[in-house]
Design an enzyme around this catalytic site. Structure first.
Site, mmCIF file in Angstrom:
data_model
loop_
_atom_site.group_PDB
_atom_site.id
_atom_site.type_symbol
_atom_site.label_atom_id
_atom_site.label_comp_id
_atom_site.label_asym_id
_atom_site.label_seq_id
_atom_site.Cartn_x
_atom_site.Cartn_y
_atom_site.Cartn_z
ATOM 1 C CG HIS A 158 -1.993 -0.954 1.226
ATOM 2 N ND1 HIS A 158 -3.031 -0.884 0.320
ATOM 3 C CD2 HIS A 158 -2.231 -2.048 1.985
ATOM 4 C CE1 HIS A 158 -3.866 -1.890 0.526
ATOM 5 N NE2 HIS A 158 -3.401 -2.617 1.521
ATOM 6 C CB CYS A 200 -1.865 4.031 -4.020
ATOM 7 S SG CYS A 200 -3.161 2.789 -4.243
#
Length: 463
Positions: A158, A200
């Site tokens: 992440h 991301c």
């Protein structure tokens, strides 16, 4: 005599012309090869934990298999992963991790170098720096590299503006990572580094920060302002995971480079050629917003080298060799933002639980808790920026994006302190909540200090 001399010149001229193309191709091939006596090293990092994040450990385990088949030795491959997936109670096939529907077990044989509480940012930095004395737990393996060695780093996780996460303790902030890479360059511990990052806003880890003169090339799943995307997800992607799986099996960028590496001979494909292939596949999967922009940073000249220089090669002549993930750029019909992958997981758990069961009630509660937590974080940030800057200016700070080529923030210590202060007053930022690190960076860039954010956070979260 003169006649024979002229005839000889003519024959030599014809020979040179006939073979000039071969000579040119040979020269170009040699120029692409990184002729060295150095070794190949790799550091593979899955920066998450929990079954909902299955895909990150699957990506990293798959990467290990590619490198191992490519000829890298276990002693030169260092793996970070929490290791809570293979034997998780939710895994219907204990001891097995797959990175694609009906794919092979990629967990088998993976080194357990830094797992559980040893899978930390500080250990990651110390491994890169070769600092054994500073390690806390783990196998003790570090990069014991020299000036002729090639290093491949792959990080699946992440991300958020300016950071990627670790399962426990501190996140990896962009400035800290770049400082470590600069120290490696100054120490002369490598010939070149190739860094692939799946996260991301992965571009924010390098944009405006990674120099192009320290022989490091970075390829990211997304630019500095967008999400990366999960793939092979239940109830949506085609092909779908086997029925027992409630979570996404891979990430779009990662499966693109991994499956490409398995399907082709990497001793004949340059890094730039792989970039073009991966970029096309990553951008082409899904519909609407279901894609991201693969980006390059640092010394792009390195892309003239063959991929095999860094990850080895199988010398593939048949893409269906044992264990290969057959490459098909049309193999996925849809994908999901990595910010929303946990919602897919929770929704699938709810949908598949028996009606009226305790399991269904628990699944519904977890899904609603995640949705409500997101709403709370959104509202907290709106209140904080409004308290500090007013409605209009506050909205601008929430959404502001700097010009391409600029780093996320000028004062990284300020960013860390604002995030820390918010979490002390309002609770730990979730994976979703960390997308607001851009807003905290913007506050630093307009001069907001720790005391101001503290008071605004108290007012927003305690009243």
């Amino acid at each position: 005599m003169a006649y024979h001399f002229l005839l000889l010149i003519l024959i030599l001229s014809l020979v040179v012309q006939c073979h000039s193309r071969d000579f040119s191709e040979a020269f170009n091939t040699l120029s692409k090869q990184n002729v060295t006596t150095g070794k190949q090293w790799a550091v593979l990092v899955a920066g998450s934990s929990g079954y909902s994040n299955y895909r990150h450990q699957a990506d990293v385990c798959h990467a290990y298999q590619v490198l191992k088949k490519g000829g890298l030795k276990d002693e030169n491959i260092i793996v970070f992963m929490y290791d809570d997936i293979a034997f998780n109670e939710e895994n219907t096939k204990p001891g097995v991790i797959i990175n694609k529907p009906d794919g092979p077990n990629v967990y088998k044989g993976v080194p357990k170098d830094y797992t559980g509480n040893n899978c930390t940012a500080q250990n990651f930095y110390n491994v890169l720096l070769g600092n054994k004395k500073a390690l806390t737990g783990g196998s003790g393996k570090v990069l014991s590299t020299g000036p002729n060695d090639h290093i491949f780093i792959y990080y699946a996780d992440h991300g958020a503006p300016g950071l990627v996460t670790m399962p426990i303790e501190d996140d990896v902030y962009a400035k800290d990572l770049i400082n470590v890479l600069k120290k490696m360059a100054k120490a002369g511990t490598y010939k070149d580094i190739v860094f692939y990052m799946e996260a991301c806003e992965a571009g924010s880890m390098f944009e405006g920060l990674l120099p192009n003169d320290i022989n490091i090339y970075a390829l990211t799943a997304s630019n500095a302002v967008e999400a990366s995307w999960a793939a092979y997800c239940p109830n949506s992607s085609i092909p779908v995971p086997p029925f027992g799986y409630t979570t996404c099996l891979g990430d779009v960028f990662s499966i693109a480079w991994l499956e490409d590496s398995e399907a082709h001979d990497m001793s004949k494909e340059t890094l730039n050629e792989q970039y073009i292939t991966v970029k096309k596949r990553t951008l082409g999967i899904g519909s609407g917003e279901g894609s991201s922009h693969v980006m390059q940073y640092g010394n792009v000249k390195i892309t003239e080298q063959y991929v095999a220089t860094y990850i080895g090669t199988n010398n593939v002549t048949n893409p269906t060799y044992a264990g290969a993930q057959v490459f098909d750029d049309q193999s996925i019909s849809s994908s999901h933002s990595n910010y929303d992958a946990i919602l897919i997981y929770l929704q699938t758990k709810y949908d598949r639980a028996p009606e009226g069961s305790k399991e269904k009630a628990e699944a519904q509660k977890k899904l609603l808790d995640e949705i409500n937590q997101r709403k709370t974080i959104d509202n907290n940030m709106k209140r904080i920026t409004t308290n500090l800057l007013g409605d209009r200016k506050g909205f601008e700070v929430l959404k502001m994006v700097r010009y391409p080529g600029q780093p996320l923030v000028d004062d990284w210590d300020c960013l860390k302190e604002l995030v820390k202060t918010y979490q002390e007053q309002c609770g730990v930022l979730s994976t979703y909540g960390k997308k607001y690190t851009r807003s905290f960076a913007n506050m630093c860039n307009v001069g907001i200090n720790v005391e101001q954010i503290k008071m605004a956070s108290i007012q927003a979260c305690h009243t």
